[in-house]
Design an enzyme around this catalytic site. Structure first.
Site, mmCIF file in Angstrom:
data_model
loop_
_atom_site.group_PDB
_atom_site.id
_atom_site.type_symbol
_atom_site.label_atom_id
_atom_site.label_comp_id
_atom_site.label_asym_id
_atom_site.label_seq_id
_atom_site.Cartn_x
_atom_site.Cartn_y
_atom_site.Cartn_z
ATOM 1 N NE ARG B 43 -1.060 0.851 4.804
ATOM 2 C CZ ARG B 43 -1.765 0.823 5.935
ATOM 3 N NH1 ARG B 43 -2.925 0.216 5.972
ATOM 4 N NH2 ARG B 43 -1.319 1.419 7.014
ATOM 5 C CB SER B 112 -10.804 -3.938 6.320
ATOM 6 O OG SER B 112 -9.451 -4.133 6.031
ATOM 7 C CE LYS B 141 -6.450 1.632 8.324
ATOM 8 N NZ LYS B 141 -7.858 1.434 7.960
#
Lengths: 213, 213
Positions: B43, B112, B141
């Protein structure tokens, strides 16, 4: 001579989700079609991907009903899933040839350029139209590229025989000189979406460009 | 019983471009494979799309050479263009079924989930694995979802018989209890990429999980 959505001179409205001021995207697309647009681009840089897909699907349903071609900004996957006609990409996005592997053979791909080197490279890419700009100062982008003026439109016209779209600060007041410089079409966001009557705004812009060939 | 990359218990490393601290992604993928990983996700939420494609391609070349399956986070178009094995999406991303129209029949899709309602909906989606988290507090995050604890892992295990991946704050110190709660695999970013020796970090995590079935 380009025909269909690229028949010169054409208005290419860009419907930005952040500039709709509460108007449903389907209503905006219908108004643009009624005003004379033959193609439209949707973009939504601040929406999550799932919401962008919903936005593109709503726009596409309205575009299909009105006979407009619809392009999705940046996202080949969203364009493919929604069933849009094509995708518009910039210099830092997925390359046109790569987009084609996602979209399939019949898809349309447009590419933004901001200087002569980018134009020279773009004319060798598998694209359906070339965009140059910003021709005039614009406030639509947070970090706009330097203004390129009509000069880059003229130079792009010399290098590219396909549909040429100018973008950036174009209004009914300056659209005619953009076409005289060689553009086939003008892409507009603010000049249309800032208007309360979208249909009327497209008509005035198309009128300023001169009739369709 | 899942086999191949999902043979339980498995480590699922997520290689985030922003957490590589200058290491080439290909070297990172090689080290993860040498440490025992059978799949990897890439990612790069801050890279432009073209650069993300380049990142995914570099990772994929290394993954292919090492026999790893590779998933791309969020982007079905990038996964398709790069030729990755699949895509991992979240609740606000393109829906799994939509991703499949881009990726084709053989592609793998992971999803997710962050609460029981999402788990209940996810088990009806066309997915290859289900992820739940954050199981423990995480700093990866910027705006993490609320910690769900091992309880959601247990509840997801009751509802979902396919590969179940737990994510969020998992380390060699707590991985065993995550597997005991029902997870088949553990996804990790910080616990691996913060380590100077990636290969060793995967080995220690796999050791903490117990041997492969």
């Amino acid at each position: 001579v380009p025909s269909g959505p690229f028949a010169r001179p054409f208005v290419y409205p860009i419907v930005d989700a952040d500039a709709l001021r509460g108007r449903p995207v389907a209503a905006a697309v219908r108004a643009l079609a009624e005003g004379g647009a033959a193609l439209v681009q949707v973009r939504a840089k601040t929406l999550p991907d799932g919401a962008l897909l919903g936005f593109a699907r709503e726009a596409l349903a309205a575009a299909r009903a009105a006979g407009l071609r619809l392009f999705v900004n940046d996202r080949a996957d969203v364009a493919r899933i929604a069933g849009a006609d094509g995708v518009h990409v910039g210099q830092e996005d997925l390359p046109p040839a790569a987009c084609r592997t996602v979209l399939g053979a019949g898809a349309l791909v447009g590419l933004s350029t901001h200087d002569l080197a980018q134009v020279s490279a773009a004319v060798r890419e598998p694209i359906d139209y070339l965009a140059v700009g910003p021709v005039f100062p614009t406030r639509t982008k947070a970090n706009p590229d330097p203004v390129v003026g009509l000069d880059l439109v003229r130079r792009a016209r010399d290098l590219w025989s396909g549909p040429l779209v100018a973008i950036g600060g174009i209004t009914a007041a300056n659209a005619a000189e953009v076409v005289r410089a060689g553009a086939d079409g003008v892409a507009v966001i603010s000049a249309l979406l800032d208007a309360d009557d979208l249909r009327d705004a497209v008509r005035r812009l198309q009128g300023a460009l001169g009739g369709r060939a």
